[in-house]
Design an enzyme around this catalytic site. Sequence first.
Site, mmCIF file in Angstrom:
data_model
loop_
_atom_site.group_PDB
_atom_site.id
_atom_site.type_symbol
_atom_site.label_atom_id
_atom_site.label_comp_id
_atom_site.label_asym_id
_atom_site.label_seq_id
_atom_site.Cartn_x
_atom_site.Cartn_y
_atom_site.Cartn_z
ATOM 1 N N PRO A 7 20.534 47.875 12.420
ATOM 2 C CA PRO A 7 19.816 47.238 11.322
ATOM 3 C C PRO A 7 18.719 48.081 10.700
ATOM 4 C CG PRO A 7 19.278 46.156 13.390
ATOM 5 C CD PRO A 7 20.199 47.278 13.708
ATOM 6 N N GLU A 8 19.121 49.132 10.036
ATOM 7 C CA GLU A 8 18.204 49.846 9.160
ATOM 8 C C GLU A 8 18.503 49.352 7.748
ATOM 9 O OE1 GLU A 8 17.949 54.074 10.042
ATOM 10 O OE2 GLU A 8 18.714 53.739 12.057
ATOM 11 N N HIS A 109 23.108 33.882 23.128
ATOM 12 C CA HIS A 109 21.951 34.437 22.432
ATOM 13 C C HIS A 109 21.817 33.913 21.003
ATOM 14 C CE1 HIS A 109 21.035 36.823 25.872
ATOM 15 N NE2 HIS A 109 22.196 37.434 25.842
ATOM 16 N N ARG A 175 -1.825 63.789 7.195
ATOM 17 C CA ARG A 175 -1.254 63.543 8.523
ATOM 18 C C ARG A 175 -0.533 64.765 9.077
ATOM 19 N NH1 ARG A 175 -0.290 57.993 9.939
ATOM 20 N NH2 ARG A 175 -1.184 56.582 8.404
#
Length: 296
Positions: A7-8, A109, A175
């Site tokens: 699930p990207e 689930h 960064r």
Amino acid sequence: MPCSIMPELPEVETVVRGLQPFLSGAKIANVSTSQHKLRFPYPDDFMQCLIGFRFLNVGRRAKYIVADLDNENSLIIHLGMSGRISLVGNGQTISFDDYAYQTGAMSKHDHVTIDLIGTGGDEFSLIYNDPRRFGLLDLARTDKIHKSRHFAHLGPEPLDDEFTGAVLQSKIGKRVTPIKLALLNQEIVVGLGNIYVCEALHMAHIHPNRHANSLSVNEAALLVANSKQILRAAIAAGGSTLKDFAHADGTLGGFQNEFLAYDQTGKPCPSPKCKGIIERIIQGGRSTFFCGKCQK
DNA sequence: CTGTACTCCTGGGGGC
DNA sequence: TGCCCCCAGGAGTACA
């Protein structure tokens, strides 16, 4: 079932496109949840905000599914690492956009079941299944969703035309964190996950350990262009990839066979003329796959 | 503010 | 067969 979606952004986008024709206009007849907690607690008024209302349309922000309701609220769904959505009618899984992975039988689930009545009067259910329970379902006011706790900090969408190399560089700022980790950071750019970051860096021939702020203007532009390219290709292949997941034998779809670097440890680098071998390192506690020869 | 380590979970696979 | 350990799509939190 051994199959899994990853699930990207492309996988979430594929699910969204598949859900859209079924959910639009459908009325929620009932909602039930399992006893297990997901990553985030259901809001107190979860049931009241859903039952009796209709879905208007379904969209996506980052890796979140956003389903707008006709009561000025939106249902937000995140699949986490192992979340799946299936539509079940008459005890049979409905194949939406060829995405179907199991029969209509309940599995242990299954955490949320939303019973729906379609615009044609047909009855079906949306089932959220998530073995690891890293996913979430939440509600937000539709007009304030971009300021909600889930969305407020999110960076730009990678497929927007406004997302350019210059934008990436400005989000990276000073960064010095490895570029691989910067791209996974959803504040810098959303939607990319471990697989597509590895793929984009390989395609752009940029070493995953490079300081994020060391990229040249041209490198940032190339990385952005290649990210868009891999995401678009994955979305285009998403349907056919997911289609194979319907096979009873659990055969995986085709897209993972097209990976350039992800999970290709020890294999020859697919770059033209490159004689390198794909290696695996750990960054931020997660696997990175790359070619040390052509990624500089 | 940055960077990192850890955490939430279950299940599949490999080694022995 | 059965352990036991490692690994897996994400992302919030805590801490130096």
